[in-house]
Design a protein around this motif. Sequence first.
Motif, PDB file in Angstrom:
ATOM      1  N   UNK B 190      20.047   1.846 -37.688  1.00 28.25           N
ATOM      2  CA  UNK B 190      18.833   2.371 -37.057  1.00 28.25           C
ATOM      3  C   UNK B 190      17.857   1.233 -36.789  1.00 28.25           C
ATOM      4  N   UNK B 191      16.895   1.520 -35.920  1.00 29.89           N
ATOM      5  CA  UNK B 191      15.959   0.465 -35.496  1.00 29.89           C
ATOM      6  C   UNK B 191      15.163  -0.116 -36.677  1.00 29.89           C
ATOM      7  N   UNK B 192      14.938   0.723 -37.712  1.00 30.22           N
ATOM      8  CA  UNK B 192      14.155   0.247 -38.866  1.00 30.22           C
ATOM      9  C   UNK B 192      14.851  -0.932 -39.549  1.00 30.22           C
ATOM     10  N   UNK B 193      16.173  -0.960 -39.471  1.00 28.88           N
ATOM     11  CA  UNK B 193      16.971  -1.989 -40.148  1.00 28.88           C
ATOM     12  C   UNK B 193      16.786  -3.383 -39.497  1.00 28.88           C
ATOM     13  N   UNK B 194      16.511  -3.370 -38.183  1.00 30.57           N
ATOM     14  CA  UNK B 194      16.397  -4.684 -37.509  1.00 30.57           C
ATOM     15  C   UNK B 194      15.058  -4.875 -36.790  1.00 30.57           C
ATOM     16  N   UNK B 195      14.107  -4.006 -37.096  1.00 32.46           N
ATOM     17  CA  UNK B 195      12.813  -4.115 -36.388  1.00 32.46           C
ATOM     18  C   UNK B 195      12.128  -5.468 -36.667  1.00 32.46           C
ATOM     19  N   UNK B 196      12.347  -6.013 -37.904  1.00 31.58           N
ATOM     20  CA  UNK B 196      11.706  -7.306 -38.203  1.00 31.58           C
ATOM     21  C   UNK B 196      12.222  -8.408 -37.271  1.00 31.58           C
ATOM     22  N   UNK B 197      13.522  -8.297 -36.871  1.00 33.09           N
ATOM     23  CA  UNK B 197      14.067  -9.294 -35.932  1.00 33.09           C
ATOM     24  C   UNK B 197      13.457  -9.120 -34.535  1.00 33.09           C
ATOM     25  N   UNK B 198      13.201  -7.860 -34.186  1.00 34.56           N
ATOM     26  CA  UNK B 198      12.571  -7.604 -32.874  1.00 34.56           C
ATOM     27  C   UNK B 198      11.147  -8.160 -32.844  1.00 34.56           C
ATOM     28  N   UNK B 199      10.420  -7.954 -33.957  1.00 34.44           N
ATOM     29  CA  UNK B 199       9.039  -8.490 -34.016  1.00 34.44           C
ATOM     30  C   UNK B 199       9.063 -10.018 -33.938  1.00 34.44           C
ATOM     31  N   UNK B 200      10.039 -10.608 -34.617  1.00 34.03           N
ATOM     32  CA  UNK B 200      10.145 -12.070 -34.613  1.00 34.03           C
ATOM     33  C   UNK B 200      10.440 -12.580 -33.189  1.00 34.03           C
ATOM     34  N   UNK B 201      11.345 -11.876 -32.511  1.00 29.97           N
ATOM     35  CA  UNK B 201      11.679 -12.257 -31.124  1.00 29.97           C
ATOM     36  C   UNK B 201      10.433 -12.133 -30.234  1.00 29.97           C
ATOM     37  N   UNK B 202       9.699 -11.042 -30.421  1.00 26.16           N
ATOM     38  CA  UNK B 202       8.474 -10.833 -29.635  1.00 26.16           C
ATOM     39  C   UNK B 202       7.450 -11.922 -29.903  1.00 26.16           C
ATOM     40  N   UNK B 203       7.333 -12.317 -31.189  1.00 22.22           N
ATOM     41  CA  UNK B 203       6.369 -13.372 -31.534  1.00 22.22           C
ATOM     42  C   UNK B 203       6.774 -14.700 -30.879  1.00 22.22           C
ATOM     43  N   UNK B 204       8.082 -15.006 -30.908  1.00 18.68           N
ATOM     44  CA  UNK B 204       8.541 -16.237 -30.251  1.00 18.68           C
ATOM     45  C   UNK B 204       8.320 -16.178 -28.745  1.00 18.68           C
ATOM     46  N   UNK B 205       8.494 -15.001 -28.167  1.00 17.73           N
ATOM     47  CA  UNK B 205       8.239 -14.841 -26.724  1.00 17.73           C
ATOM     48  C   UNK B 205       6.797 -15.225 -26.397  1.00 17.73           C
ATOM     49  N   UNK B 206       5.878 -14.718 -27.212  1.00 15.70           N
ATOM     50  CA  UNK B 206       4.452 -15.010 -26.961  1.00 15.70           C
ATOM     51  C   UNK B 206       4.175 -16.510 -27.097  1.00 15.70           C
ATOM     52  N   UNK B 207       4.713 -17.112 -28.162  1.00 15.96           N
ATOM     53  CA  UNK B 207       4.482 -18.549 -28.384  1.00 15.96           C
ATOM     54  C   UNK B 207       5.108 -19.367 -27.251  1.00 15.96           C
ATOM     55  N   UNK B 208       6.356 -19.047 -26.903  1.00 15.02           N
ATOM     56  CA  UNK B 208       7.060 -19.812 -25.857  1.00 15.02           C
ATOM     57  C   UNK B 208       6.385 -19.652 -24.504  1.00 15.02           C
ATOM     58  N   UNK B 209       6.000 -18.416 -24.184  1.00 13.78           N
ATOM     59  CA  UNK B 209       5.368 -18.203 -22.880  1.00 13.78           C
ATOM     60  C   UNK B 209       4.018 -18.920 -22.814  1.00 13.78           C
ATOM     61  N   UNK B 210       3.207 -18.733 -23.851  1.00 15.66           N
ATOM     62  CA  UNK B 210       1.863 -19.338 -23.854  1.00 15.66           C
ATOM     63  C   UNK B 210       1.932 -20.852 -23.781  1.00 15.66           C
ATOM     64  N   UNK B 211       2.772 -21.454 -24.624  1.00 16.16           N
ATOM     65  CA  UNK B 211       2.815 -22.927 -24.637  1.00 16.16           C
ATOM     66  C   UNK B 211       3.447 -23.466 -23.351  1.00 16.16           C
ATOM     67  N   UNK B 212       4.484 -22.798 -22.839  1.00 12.11           N
ATOM     68  CA  UNK B 212       5.130 -23.287 -21.607  1.00 12.11           C
ATOM     69  C   UNK B 212       4.169 -23.170 -20.420  1.00 12.11           C
ATOM     70  N   UNK B 213       3.435 -22.076 -20.360  1.00  7.63           N
ATOM     71  CA  UNK B 213       2.472 -21.848 -19.271  1.00  7.63           C
ATOM     72  C   UNK B 213       1.404 -22.950 -19.274  1.00  7.63           C
ATOM     73  N   UNK B 214       0.930 -23.275 -20.479  1.00 11.01           N
ATOM     74  CA  UNK B 214      -0.146 -24.274 -20.581  1.00 11.01           C
ATOM     75  C   UNK B 214       0.363 -25.702 -20.358  1.00 11.01           C
ATOM     76  N   UNK B 215       1.586 -25.969 -20.807  1.00  9.79           N
ATOM     77  CA  UNK B 215       2.107 -27.346 -20.717  1.00  9.79           C
ATOM     78  C   UNK B 215       2.711 -27.687 -19.355  1.00  9.79           C
ATOM     79  N   UNK B 216       3.032 -26.670 -18.580  1.00  7.81           N
ATOM     80  CA  UNK B 216       3.796 -26.899 -17.350  1.00  7.81           C
ATOM     81  C   UNK B 216       3.114 -27.908 -16.409  1.00  7.81           C
ATOM     82  N   UNK B 217       1.803 -27.785 -16.239  1.00  2.10           N
ATOM     83  CA  UNK B 217       1.086 -28.684 -15.326  1.00  2.10           C
ATOM     84  C   UNK B 217       1.290 -30.146 -15.725  1.00  2.10           C
TER      85      UNK B 217
END
Lengths: 240, 223
Positions: B190-217
């Motif tokens: 069930x989703x409860x068993x792996x939700x922590x991995x989903x949150x971790x993936x989401x957190x990395x998405x935010x970090x990767x998107x934010x830093x890549x967006x800012x560094x690209x220039x």
Amino acid sequence: MSETVFLKIDDLKKAYNGFSALKGINLTLHKGDFLTIFGPNGAGKTTLLRIISTLLPPSSGRVKIFEYDLEEHPEEFRKSVAVISHQSLLYNDLTAKENLEFYAALYGIGERAEKIKELLRLVGLYERRNSQVSEFSRGMQQRLSIARALINDPYLILLDEPYSGLDQHAATLLKKQLALLHSQKRTIIMVTHNLALGMREVTKVGILVNGEMPFFRNRNEMDADRFDETYFSYVSGNLQ
Amino acid sequence: MKQAWFIIKKDLMIEFRKKEALMSMLFFGFLVLVILNIATGIGSKVASSVSGGILWLAIIFSAVLGLDRIFAHENENRCIDGLLLSPIEPESIFLAKMAVNLIFMIIAEVILIPLFFILYNNEISGRLPMLIVIVMLLNLGFSSVGTLVSAMSSGIKKNDMMLPILLFPVLIPLIAATVKSTTELLGGAGVAKYSQWLYLTGAFDLIFFGSSYLLFEHVIKEG
């Protein structure tokens, strides 16, 4: 009556990893001036053009077009400047028309179709508008590159070795296009090491050697027929 | 932002004309799935602890091939100078290239994921919505940091070798979290068993998107 200063460069310097590519360039151009800067390979010619076009930040010094400072208003520079170099800046897998449509869209040009038609006719490529750039000869690519550069109706045109790799016919066509652009009162800066082609149409001449410009004159203040002697006297001993 | 759309349109037009990126992505992904299927036994059901890894092996490696192509057209004839000379903001170039990469990945996944379920005899019903969530979370993080790294390596000789060397160390946490959540999903948890991995993936998405967006220039412009 004094002419309005169009482009002013003050003490422009550029260093890369401790190497000084430009060591304090000063020059002033008026609207409609055509300046050719001669210099041997590695003199800093391309670096100077890349700074004026906003592609490269200077280490120090100022570049101004009218009242706009390059570092404070790079967007004003980008609206006013076009670059034509030995690299066409064209996508090989798009047609001539698609390339111009893409650049026109980036510049937010209205009435694109009419403008593109006009430019393709100007450079003699209207009949080949639906051919991909990869099918074009070097000369045809250079002509399309001129059309691309004129898409935003620039005040300042920067030419970096535009004759490089062109055959005689293509070079003659390019000379005609440059004469036309100059007659339209556009300000032009060309860098080249080709003394014969670089002296055509010019109003000002500069020599850039080892990041410095020891020679910068109006053409009517110099003996154009003996320019090659002048040039070699400046670059001899500095050839790399 | 409107100009970003013109870059997306141009890149897709070139890709659908040449089919370079998509064909190599699909062919490579197909090859990985088929070879591993032969190795694990054709038609046999593979343990979920292994099949999650197989799926992502095929997708990630094929996505790198697509990533390799997204700045290739800008490098021919120095077209990147044409973009930087125009009044478009570097952030719009980043968003456009990221969107193109996302589109390539989604097209490849739409073909490779059903193929994976057929070859590995896995049950897809009931798991599809959550699998789409996991896939999209990986896609977002991968394409944002991938676009930045692709821009960095595009000016380097031996780009095809440099891209994975630069990319994979950064992506390891995102890939690990995605593989973990996929393995749990395919194992019927069930989703409860792996939700922590989903949150971790989401957190990395935010970090990767934010830093890549800012560094690209800083990456795309010369110093």
